[in-house]
Motif scaffolding. Structure first.
Motif, PDB file in Angstrom:
ATOM      1  N   ASP A   1     -27.458  42.154  57.265  1.00 14.00           N
ATOM      2  CA  ASP A   1     -26.733  41.331  56.294  1.00 14.00           C
ATOM      3  C   ASP A   1     -27.669  40.509  55.417  1.00 14.00           C
ATOM      4  OD1 ASP A   1     -27.490  39.879  58.582  1.00 14.00           O
ATOM      5  OD2 ASP A   1     -25.962  38.350  58.242  1.00 14.00           O
ATOM      6  N   LEU A   2     -28.989  40.666  55.596  1.00  8.97           N
ATOM      7  CA  LEU A   2     -29.970  39.850  54.883  1.00  8.97           C
ATOM      8  C   LEU A   2     -30.808  40.625  53.874  1.00  8.97           C
ATOM      9  CD1 LEU A   2     -31.411  37.830  57.927  1.00  8.97           C
ATOM     10  CD2 LEU A   2     -29.454  37.243  56.487  1.00  8.97           C
ATOM     11  N   LEU A   3     -31.121  41.882  54.176  1.00  4.56           N
ATOM     12  CA  LEU A   3     -32.109  42.631  53.396  1.00  4.56           C
ATOM     13  C   LEU A   3     -31.478  43.356  52.212  1.00  4.56           C
ATOM     14  CD1 LEU A   3     -34.268  44.261  56.223  1.00  4.56           C
ATOM     15  CD2 LEU A   3     -34.598  42.067  55.072  1.00  4.56           C
TER      16      LEU A   3
ATOM     17  N   ALA B   1     -25.047  40.629  67.268  1.00  2.00           N
ATOM     18  CA  ALA B   1     -23.894  39.765  67.031  1.00  2.00           C
ATOM     19  C   ALA B   1     -24.160  38.338  67.518  1.00  2.00           C
ATOM     20  CB  ALA B   1     -22.653  40.338  67.718  1.00  2.00           C
ATOM     21  N   GLN B   2     -24.839  38.210  68.647  1.00  2.00           N
ATOM     22  CA  GLN B   2     -25.141  36.880  69.187  1.00  2.00           C
ATOM     23  C   GLN B   2     -26.119  36.127  68.283  1.00  2.00           C
ATOM     24  OE1 GLN B   2     -26.433  38.342  73.031  1.00  2.00           O
ATOM     25  NE2 GLN B   2     -24.617  37.501  74.054  1.00  2.00           N
ATOM     26  N   ILE B   3     -27.143  36.819  67.821  1.00  3.50           N
ATOM     27  CA  ILE B   3     -28.131  36.184  66.940  1.00  3.50           C
ATOM     28  C   ILE B   3     -27.486  35.797  65.606  1.00  3.50           C
ATOM     29  CG2 ILE B   3     -30.238  36.584  65.609  1.00  3.50           C
ATOM     30  CD1 ILE B   3     -30.942  36.170  68.439  1.00  3.50           C
ATOM     31  N   LYS B   4     -26.647  36.690  65.061  1.00  2.00           N
ATOM     32  CA  LYS B   4     -25.976  36.392  63.793  1.00  2.00           C
ATOM     33  C   LYS B   4     -25.042  35.188  63.926  1.00  2.00           C
ATOM     34  CE  LYS B   4     -25.800  41.075  61.888  1.00  2.00           C
ATOM     35  NZ  LYS B   4     -24.895  42.210  61.612  1.00  2.00           N
ATOM     36  N   GLU B   5     -24.364  35.082  65.045  1.00  2.00           N
ATOM     37  CA  GLU B   5     -23.452  33.960  65.257  1.00  2.00           C
ATOM     38  C   GLU B   5     -24.217  32.643  65.314  1.00  2.00           C
ATOM     39  OE1 GLU B   5     -19.867  32.547  68.308  1.00  2.00           O
ATOM     40  OE2 GLU B   5     -21.089  34.313  68.782  1.00  2.00           O
TER      41      GLU B   5
END
Length: 343
Positions: free
Chosen positions: A150-152, A13-17
């Motif tokens: 959410d990317l692949l 969640a931190q990396i996505k934010e």
């Protein structure tokens, strides 16, 4: 203690934010996922070409390569769906060597897992933004799924991971097409059991939580050749192999029978130029047999800007630092040939 704890990693969640995917690209991914799903489910007769470097070692050259695929995709859009390989984790048979950008953002420097997670996510986002194509990656470490879910648009489980319980259960929670490679032994039953496991729901521990999954009906097999007990490579992409796989699939309680053929690795004996001949043989066999045509949904091809491979530190732009790959011109021609054979 046997472990030295170095850093607390940021959560997904931190990396996505910090590195979010835009609304526009999120919608693009949803459309691409649906198209790929329709191919796996037999609703779309287009052919998947999963193509790109053995290992995505450099953001600039990888994104350059992926962007070159955009025009080809437009040209062949009625017959082929191109899924770029952006493989950020590199399995090592002995544990030695470069393990991919997710572990080692700079191949000439020490591993840095925090920077690796960031580099992995940044490269995938840039590749999508610049090419309009969502990509494939190998899920070598199941706990990394949250950083890229959410990317692949496609996930591969490698030959050394396919027998692992945690990989099988984790794939059962994925919502995109997921290919389970045959193990290095070549045992089709092991591979099909992995598909069965991943297609069904499970209850297990994941990233410190008790979780339940619903099963992934888009899980399928990937044939990558094998290694005999004497250490010799053996192939499994021929007509007889595919008929046998079709018959074994029929005996399994699974849905969406599908296979992807990996043209490199043990199928080519890592003789990268052989990928051209292997791809064309597979396409020819699809024309000979309706069973094979309905089963084989795509090819995996290792390709980069420059053909072959180089040692770490040689700095040839767009040339693999792991397994040797087809060069750009050969790869471009091969994609057009595949499209023509699927017309």
């Amino acid at each position: 203690m046997s472990f030295t704890f170095l850093n607390q990693l940021p959560t997904p969640a931190q990396i996505k934010e910090e590195y979010p995917l835009s609304k526009e690209l999120t919608e693009l991914k949803a459309k691409r996922d649906a198209m790929i799903s329709d191919v796996i489910c037999g609703k779309d007769d287009r052919f998947l070409v999963i193509i790109g470097p053995c290992s995505a070692d450099n953001e600039d050259s990888v994104c350059d390569y992926v962007s070159r695929l955009t025009k080809i995709q437009e040209d062949v859009k009625d017959r082929v769906i191109i899924i770029p390989r952006v493989y950020t984790n590199k399995p090592r048979t002995t544990g030695e060597g470069y393990k991919g950008i997710a572990s080692q953002p700079d191949p000439e420097k020490a591993p840095d897992m925090v920077e690796g997670l960031i580099a992995m996510r940044k490269m995938h986002i840039r590749a999508i933004a610049e090419s309009g194509l969502t990509c494939a990656d190998e899920m070598l470490y199941p706990e990394n799924w949250g950083y890229v879910e959410d990317l692949l648009s496609y996930v591969a489980i490698g030959a050394r991971s396919v027998e692992d319980q945690q990989h099988r259960l984790t794939v059962s929670g994925f919502d995109v097409a997921s290919g389970m490679k045959n193990p290095t032994s070549g045992d089709f039953s092991v591979m099909l059991n992995s598909v069965y496991a991943a297609q069904h729901p499970h209850h297990f521990v994941y990233r410190g939580y008790e979780v339940e999954t619903s099963g992934n009906p888009l899980t399928h097999v990937v044939l990558r050749g094998a290694v005999s007990k004497h250490g010799n490579t053996t192939t499994n992409y021929h007509y007889e192999d595919l008929i046998r796989l079709h018959e074994m699939y029929d005996k399994m309680d699974v849905v969406n029978q599908a296979a992807i053929i990996d043209t490199n690795h043990s199928n080519s004996g890592k003789k990268f130029k052989e990928q051209i001949r292997i791809a064309k043989e597979v396409m020819h066999n699809r024309q000979l047999s309706s069973d094979i045509k309905s089963l084989v949904k795509g090819l995996m091809i290792e390709s980069y800007i420059e053909e072959g491979s180089q040692k770490i530190g040689e700095h040839v732009y767009g040339k693999s630092i792991t397994d040797p790959c087809l060069g750009w011109e050969d790869s471009k021609k091969l994609i057009y040939d595949i499209a023509e054979m699927n017309s």
